[in-house]
Design a protein around this motif. Sequence first.
Motif, PDB file in Angstrom:
ATOM      1  N   LEU B  75       0.822  -1.212   0.000  1.00 42.64           N
ATOM      2  CA  LEU B  75       0.000   0.000   0.000  1.00 42.64           C
ATOM      3  C   LEU B  75       0.856   1.262   0.000  1.00 42.64           C
ATOM      4  N   LYS B  76       2.052   1.132   0.564  1.00 42.34           N
ATOM      5  CA  LYS B  76       2.894   2.319   0.779  1.00 42.34           C
ATOM      6  C   LYS B  76       3.323   2.991  -0.534  1.00 42.34           C
ATOM      7  N   LEU B  77       3.143   4.311  -0.589  1.00 44.17           N
ATOM      8  CA  LEU B  77       3.618   5.100  -1.722  1.00 44.17           C
ATOM      9  C   LEU B  77       4.430   6.264  -1.168  1.00 44.17           C
ATOM     10  N   ALA B 130      -4.865  -3.216  -3.273  1.00 41.98           N
ATOM     11  CA  ALA B 130      -3.777  -2.548  -2.556  1.00 41.98           C
ATOM     12  C   ALA B 130      -2.965  -1.551  -3.370  1.00 41.98           C
ATOM     13  N   ARG B 131      -2.014  -1.979  -4.186  1.00 40.93           N
ATOM     14  CA  ARG B 131      -0.966  -1.114  -4.743  1.00 40.93           C
ATOM     15  C   ARG B 131      -1.453   0.116  -5.503  1.00 40.93           C
ATOM     16  N   PRO B 132      -1.291   1.298  -4.936  1.00 45.54           N
ATOM     17  CA  PRO B 132      -1.743   2.500  -5.640  1.00 45.54           C
ATOM     18  C   PRO B 132      -0.881   2.857  -6.849  1.00 45.54           C
ATOM     19  N   ASP B 133       0.376   2.385  -6.886  1.00 46.19           N
ATOM     20  CA  ASP B 133       1.183   2.688  -8.070  1.00 46.19           C
ATOM     21  C   ASP B 133       0.617   1.995  -9.316  1.00 46.19           C
ATOM     22  N   ALA B 134      -0.207   0.957  -9.096  1.00 42.47           N
ATOM     23  CA  ALA B 134      -0.832   0.290 -10.245  1.00 42.47           C
ATOM     24  C   ALA B 134      -1.789   1.233 -10.980  1.00 42.47           C
ATOM     25  N   VAL B 135      -2.453   2.140 -10.242  1.00 49.23           N
ATOM     26  CA  VAL B 135      -3.342   3.112 -10.892  1.00 49.23           C
ATOM     27  C   VAL B 135      -2.548   3.929 -11.901  1.00 49.23           C
ATOM     28  N   LEU B 150     -11.800   2.637 -16.723  1.00 53.36           N
ATOM     29  CA  LEU B 150     -12.524   2.702 -15.452  1.00 53.36           C
ATOM     30  C   LEU B 150     -11.680   1.917 -14.462  1.00 53.36           C
ATOM     31  N   LEU B 151     -11.210   2.580 -13.414  1.00 54.17           N
ATOM     32  CA  LEU B 151     -10.312   1.915 -12.476  1.00 54.17           C
ATOM     33  C   LEU B 151     -10.959   1.771 -11.120  1.00 54.17           C
ATOM     34  N   LYS B 152     -10.794   0.604 -10.531  1.00 54.58           N
ATOM     35  CA  LYS B 152     -11.308   0.371  -9.184  1.00 54.58           C
ATOM     36  C   LYS B 152     -10.187  -0.180  -8.317  1.00 54.58           C
ATOM     37  N   GLY B 153      -9.772   0.594  -7.317  1.00 54.48           N
ATOM     38  CA  GLY B 153      -8.714   0.156  -6.417  1.00 54.48           C
ATOM     39  C   GLY B 153      -9.268  -0.387  -5.116  1.00 54.48           C
ATOM     40  N   GLY B 154      -8.389  -0.869  -4.285  1.00 62.18           N
ATOM     41  CA  GLY B 154      -8.814  -1.379  -2.988  1.00 62.18           C
ATOM     42  C   GLY B 154      -9.191  -0.239  -2.048  1.00 62.18           C
ATOM     43  N   SER B 155     -10.085  -0.534  -1.104  1.00 61.03           N
ATOM     44  CA  SER B 155     -10.550   0.536  -0.213  1.00 61.03           C
ATOM     45  C   SER B 155      -9.439   1.001   0.721  1.00 61.03           C
ATOM     46  N   GLU B 156      -8.442   0.132   1.006  1.00 67.11           N
ATOM     47  CA  GLU B 156      -7.318   0.546   1.855  1.00 67.11           C
ATOM     48  C   GLU B 156      -6.631   1.782   1.261  1.00 67.11           C
ATOM     49  N   ALA B 157      -6.627   1.845  -0.082  1.00 65.67           N
ATOM     50  CA  ALA B 157      -5.852   2.895  -0.760  1.00 65.67           C
ATOM     51  C   ALA B 157      -6.729   4.044  -1.218  1.00 65.67           C
ATOM     52  N   ARG B 158      -7.904   4.209  -0.633  1.00 65.25           N
ATOM     53  CA  ARG B 158      -8.851   5.136  -1.251  1.00 65.25           C
ATOM     54  C   ARG B 158      -8.384   6.585  -1.297  1.00 65.25           C
ATOM     55  N   CYS B 159      -7.726   7.080  -0.220  1.00 65.90           N
ATOM     56  CA  CYS B 159      -7.245   8.473  -0.243  1.00 65.90           C
ATOM     57  C   CYS B 159      -6.171   8.639  -1.314  1.00 65.90           C
ATOM     58  N   THR B 160      -5.245   7.693  -1.352  1.00 66.69           N
ATOM     59  CA  THR B 160      -4.169   7.759  -2.344  1.00 66.69           C
ATOM     60  C   THR B 160      -4.744   7.702  -3.757  1.00 66.69           C
ATOM     61  N   ASN B 161      -5.627   6.745  -3.992  1.00 67.12           N
ATOM     62  CA  ASN B 161      -6.176   6.578  -5.340  1.00 67.12           C
ATOM     63  C   ASN B 161      -6.910   7.837  -5.796  1.00 67.12           C
ATOM     64  N   GLU B 162      -7.657   8.443  -4.869  1.00 67.85           N
ATOM     65  CA  GLU B 162      -8.391   9.646  -5.271  1.00 67.85           C
ATOM     66  C   GLU B 162      -7.435  10.793  -5.585  1.00 67.85           C
ATOM     67  N   ALA B 163      -6.401  10.932  -4.762  1.00 62.20           N
ATOM     68  CA  ALA B 163      -5.431  11.999  -5.015  1.00 62.20           C
ATOM     69  C   ALA B 163      -4.667  11.753  -6.314  1.00 62.20           C
ATOM     70  N   VAL B 164      -4.315  10.484  -6.560  1.00 64.91           N
ATOM     71  CA  VAL B 164      -3.613  10.139  -7.800  1.00 64.91           C
ATOM     72  C   VAL B 164      -4.505  10.439  -8.998  1.00 64.91           C
ATOM     73  N   PRO B 206      -7.643  -7.605 -14.286  1.00 64.18           N
ATOM     74  CA  PRO B 206      -7.573  -7.735 -12.826  1.00 64.18           C
ATOM     75  C   PRO B 206      -6.110  -7.777 -12.394  1.00 64.18           C
ATOM     76  N   ARG B 207      -5.797  -7.014 -11.368  1.00 61.48           N
ATOM     77  CA  ARG B 207      -4.446  -7.060 -10.819  1.00 61.48           C
ATOM     78  C   ARG B 207      -4.591  -7.395  -9.348  1.00 61.48           C
ATOM     79  N   GLY B 208      -4.352  -8.636  -9.022  1.00 60.30           N
ATOM     80  CA  GLY B 208      -4.493  -8.991  -7.618  1.00 60.30           C
ATOM     81  C   GLY B 208      -4.365 -10.479  -7.434  1.00 60.30           C
ATOM     82  N   SER B 209      -4.974 -10.972  -6.380  1.00 56.43           N
ATOM     83  CA  SER B 209      -4.817 -12.373  -6.007  1.00 56.43           C
ATOM     84  C   SER B 209      -5.454 -13.311  -7.034  1.00 56.43           C
ATOM     85  N   ASN B 210      -5.035 -14.575  -6.974  1.00 56.06           N
ATOM     86  CA  ASN B 210      -5.638 -15.596  -7.831  1.00 56.06           C
ATOM     87  C   ASN B 210      -7.145 -15.655  -7.626  1.00 56.06           C
ATOM     88  N   GLU B 211      -7.572 -15.477  -6.386  1.00 54.93           N
ATOM     89  CA  GLU B 211      -8.998 -15.565  -6.078  1.00 54.93           C
ATOM     90  C   GLU B 211      -9.749 -14.436  -6.785  1.00 54.93           C
TER      91      GLU B 211
END
Lengths: 435, 435
Positions: B75-77, B130-135, B150-164, B206-211
């Motif tokens: 998550l860290k950027l 998670a990874r906001p650099d993916a946006v 249309l991009l949808k990130g994880g909720s953990e990264a919501r402030c970062t994603n919105e600012a990005v 999709p960028r994330g887990s196998n599931e």
Amino acid sequence: MNEVPEPSPELLQRAGAVRRAAVDLGMADDGQRMQALQAMADALAERSDALVAANREDLDRSASEGLAPALLARLKLDAAKLEGAIDGVRKVASLKDPLGRRDLHRELDQGLTLERVTVPLGVLGVIFEARPDAVIQIASLAIRSGNGALLKGGSEARCTNEAVMEALKAGLASSAVSPDALALLTTRQESLALLKLDGLVDLIIPRGSNELVRFIQDNTRIPVLGHADGICHLYVDAAADLDKAVRVALDSKTQYPAACNAIETLLVHRSVAASFLSAAIPAFRDAGVVLRGDAASVALGVPESATEADWRTEYLDLTLAVKVVDDLAAAADHIRRFGSRHTECIVTEDAAAADRFLSSIDSAGVYHNCSTRFADGFRYGFGAEVGISTQTLPPRGPVGLEGLVTYRYRLRGDGHVAADYASGASRFTHNDLSL
Amino acid sequence: MNEVPEPSPELLQRAGAVRRAAVDLGMADDGQRMQALQAMADALAERSDALVAANREDLDRSASEGLAPALLARLKLDAAKLEGAIDGVRKVASLKDPLGRRDLHRELDQGLTLERVTVPLGVLGVIFEARPDAVIQIASLAIRSGNGALLKGGSEARCTNEAVMEALKAGLASSAVSPDALALLTTRQESLALLKLDGLVDLIIPRGSNELVRFIQDNTRIPVLGHADGICHLYVDAAADLDKAVRVALDSKTQYPAACNAIETLLVHRSVAASFLSAAIPAFRDAGVVLRGDAASVALGVPESATEADWRTEYLDLTLAVKVVDDLAAAADHIRRFGSRHTECIVTEDAAAADRFLSSIDSAGVYHNCSTRFADGFRYGFGAEVGISTQTLPPRGPVGLEGLVTYRYRLRGDGHVAADYASGASRFTHNDLSL
């Protein structure tokens, strides 16, 4: 997917046998696959009388069961039609090998060389209605491109299909390709379960009605090559040569109205609507085409009124919807909203307008001043056609043998490991080599 | 698809706006798209402090909510990671334009000319965890290739994603590309409904887990680029150089075990099993790798026993399954049965065996004497990677910018109609012209 049954153990076993044969077939060289097709053609020719007799049986039974005359005509495989189909097999044999084409060849580092090479898809699942000549055509395309095939024909054609498949397998038996590469499915249960053979079947090719295609698209996770609808548009621009517009529109509608590449809607720029329609309305009437228009075109003489449902209808018949639009952008919006991304045409003498249309409309085919009926693999010079795809990803539009292949990356090294590049001990060169 | 909600009117409206912007973007030229990426990079650089602060907020909140350390790290950027991401945008700007490439140019007849030209797919739907650099990465790949997203990130990264996203749109606002070409989805409902935007979204990435990937593949009709599993194999042939085999196997497993291109199963030819394992077992033990073997390899010293479940497991960790096989054909059968068509390698000094392996195994990558860890867009020299696809149809394997385009047929005539060719009045010439 409730209607789709799970594959039976017997179907899984048959599909597995085709898959194993396809692995060997994928390693057969160009000459072996060409020769296999010639052997298939020879076997069909030798059994010509028996095939026509088997077809006679299907025709008699289907006629007594009340099959519609149009379907009986499609079911018919007489000596002439069979000869044409056999010529088709020899034609496919002569097409350029789609396999082994290298479109990337790159040295990643000294002694570490990457290639991207075309390879067969694996196994095709083909579902078609009525026409038994389709078995012959698809089987030859499959073998030529190194793919196994599971084929399911309509029950009307069962005697013909079985006799044809027996002949094709007899041909293969005298070639380097195993007869197991082809299998005929005979029950409706099998044809449905085919849709669930993920991992054993790589591509489904439906040949039949829009309803058949739509059902298949909605009920399988295997990629489907083809299209359900073909709602093609012709737009008569403000700067159109109106004689040319009438000529191209007439051909696009009437040259073969049941085809997917015939137009269903005519869009006319407001500034030329009166003059264009005054010439087009009698021309279409003389050709037996019924026009259904929006209010503006009805005011200019189009005899019947269209509703929104008309913009969504693939008539496949001598009916054509007509709409007056304000400009090219409005035509493009209509096409984006109601089209099926098949083929669209602009008629105009304005090169900039043509360029705008050709770059802003996202259909498989975008045409300028020519009939939409050219959207066809033979007319494009592909030699044979598997079908026309309206999906966005390739293969798109008319698909020839090239649509039955994919590619594989081959990397050859001599003990190269990634750690050396991560540590900086080695560096990638990325030198492109000759193809 | 019961779990997937229907798109809300608001989502449909937002997706429609992206689609409209994408139409204009698709007509932007190479220079305009390059400049748009530079403007995006500039805007990110200008807002660097604000972005890092927004990320700090996400990190603090997520830490207090108990997010696992590994996910916090993703998550860290921080300033350094952001700088790397900005460099990445400028790198993508400099990549060769994937659009407008003509790979077919053919005169069908005098004045009737066909082209096949690469065009954008349209709109990408991107779902990542998670990874906001993916946006940043995906947005730049989308714009470079002329696609809306249309991009949808994880909720953990919501402030970062919105600012990005705000920064990216501010950059676009100072370019020829509309900021509407990008949109950030913020709720889970929207991200699920995205899967139902057939006709508005052309490709899901999709960028994330196998599931996550498997769920998406199972719940959308839109094509999905990527892979759920990466069960890669390394086969040590009878004619292997055993030192090379140990070296390549170790790198393939340990250079980055959490990667999809790391091996999960080692197949060893019976004739060299004893000598290979006597060197490999201590080497893997020293590298911290736990080996789980079949009966034959356990008899040769592999410490743990494997069950059939192991052949189907992507450990993504320092565990490796080992199986002794009778020959290359048995290795190929095992790979066909349990593999995920990602990447497989043979180690051998026998050129014929290598060729057989490379032509009979139908995985996206087939390697000879080098680590499976090379299966990567950057290592292949693509400059940027969208993902790795294990599907059969192209794009396949590591996918660069080229995987975000499709093609369109353009046909230009001067009143040409199909009837003239049906009647024989005109004939196709099918002359290939220079590309």
